[in-house]
Design a protein around this motif. Structure first.
Motif, PDB file in Angstrom:
ATOM      1  N   GLN A  45      -8.149   1.566   0.559  1.00 60.03           N
ATOM      2  CA  GLN A  45      -6.804   1.171   0.943  1.00 60.03           C
ATOM      3  C   GLN A  45      -6.499  -0.245   0.475  1.00 60.03           C
ATOM      4  O   GLN A  45      -5.365  -0.556   0.084  1.00 60.03           O
ATOM      5  CB  GLN A  45      -6.632   1.272   2.463  1.00 60.03           C
ATOM      6  CG  GLN A  45      -5.183   1.119   2.927  1.00 60.03           C
ATOM      7  CD  GLN A  45      -4.266   2.176   2.332  1.00 60.03           C
ATOM      8  OE1 GLN A  45      -4.664   3.326   2.174  1.00 60.03           O
ATOM      9  NE2 GLN A  45      -3.045   1.794   1.988  1.00 60.03           N
ATOM     10  N   GLN A  49      -3.415  -1.228  -1.886  1.00 60.90           N
ATOM     11  CA  GLN A  49      -2.465  -2.266  -1.503  1.00 60.90           C
ATOM     12  C   GLN A  49      -2.305  -3.295  -2.613  1.00 60.90           C
ATOM     13  O   GLN A  49      -1.191  -3.750  -2.905  1.00 60.90           O
ATOM     14  CB  GLN A  49      -2.936  -2.961  -0.218  1.00 60.90           C
ATOM     15  CG  GLN A  49      -2.912  -2.065   1.014  1.00 60.90           C
ATOM     16  CD  GLN A  49      -1.505  -1.907   1.586  1.00 60.90           C
ATOM     17  OE1 GLN A  49      -0.519  -1.920   0.870  1.00 60.90           O
ATOM     18  NE2 GLN A  49      -1.433  -1.738   2.892  1.00 60.90           N
ATOM     19  N   GLN A  53       1.130  -4.049  -4.659  1.00 65.76           N
ATOM     20  CA  GLN A  53       1.690  -5.397  -4.649  1.00 65.76           C
ATOM     21  C   GLN A  53       1.942  -5.911  -6.061  1.00 65.76           C
ATOM     22  O   GLN A  53       3.039  -6.377  -6.389  1.00 65.76           O
ATOM     23  CB  GLN A  53       0.743  -6.343  -3.906  1.00 65.76           C
ATOM     24  CG  GLN A  53       1.209  -7.792  -3.821  1.00 65.76           C
ATOM     25  CD  GLN A  53       2.357  -7.987  -2.849  1.00 65.76           C
ATOM     26  OE1 GLN A  53       2.780  -7.038  -2.186  1.00 65.76           O
ATOM     27  NE2 GLN A  53       2.859  -9.198  -2.761  1.00 65.76           N
TER      28      GLN A  53
END
Length: 228
Positions: A45, A49, A53
């Motif tokens: 995860q 992420q 981003q």
């Protein structure tokens, strides 16, 4: 921002502008950009992420790019067993502007000894910004073949399955030949890959040829037809 003379020499590659190391001691690899408590508990995860981003930042600033590597495999339907970093493809001529964009967004960006990529740090994860893929500069044509896919709910261009497989096979050499890591990818994406195009791109290189042989014996791909 300063850079040692040896570092500057490593950066001088045809078509690639000189890139600066991040602020601080140029001999140190940058540390995490966020507090430890901010990181997701699951490593997969955390990598997702970071991909979301950086992809969002590049999209917002209208940079040409494509997601690559294990996160691209995941976006195409592969398992969420991500590797140690996030990979993006960018054109050599865009390297400096991409680096500036990411620095302005608060990310640490630095130049490694390898002269075919930049590295950044996002959410404690390493992000590779690659401008040479499969021994060739990343081109507008390559990026134009990328597919707009959802990466954990964020849309971004993702390297096509055919180009992705070619990049993995082109990386094989006598010193790096991990068939076991690429085999499940080939099995998962086999129906989305133009295998004839990958064969043509790899030519008669021995390591890809050995991998094709394994794929044929496992009946993942059809055997190559012999010319009469």
């Amino acid at each position: 921002m300063t850079q040692h003379a040896d570092d500057r020499a490593l950066d001088q590659r045809a078509g690639v502008p000189e890139l600066r190391l991040a602020a601080g001691d140029p001999e140190l690899v940058p540390q995490n950009d966020v507090r430890e408590g901010d990181l997701p508990l699951d490593r997969n995860q955390a990598i997702l992420q970071a991909a979301k981003q950086v992809g969002s930042i590049l999209k917002r600033n209208e940079h040409a790019f494509a997601l690559a590597g294990s996160v691209a495999v995941y976006a195409h339907g592969g398992t969420q067993n991500l590797q140690h970093d996030v990979d993006f493809c960018i054109r050599p001529e865009d390297a400096e502007s991409v680096a500036d964009t990411l620095r302005e967004a608060g990310l640490t960006v630095y130049t490694p000894p390898e002269d075919w990529l930049l590295k950044a740090n996002c959410f404690g994860q390493q992000v590779d910004l690659i401008f040479e893929l499969a021994h060739e500069p990343v081109s507008t044509e390559l990026l134009s073949r990328a597919e707009e896919l959802s990466v954990d709910s964020v849309l971004m261009p993702v390297l096509s399955p055919t180009d992705l497989m070619h990049s993995l096979l082109a990386a094989f050499s006598e010193h790096h030949c991990d068939f076991g890591a690429v085999l499940p990818i080939a099995r998962t994406l086999r129906e989305k890959i133009d295998w004839d195009a990958v064969r043509r791109a790899c030519g008669d290189a021995p390591m890809p040829a050995a991998f094709f042989f394994i794929l044929e014996r496992l009946e993942i791909i059809p055997a190559k037809e012999e010319k009469r």
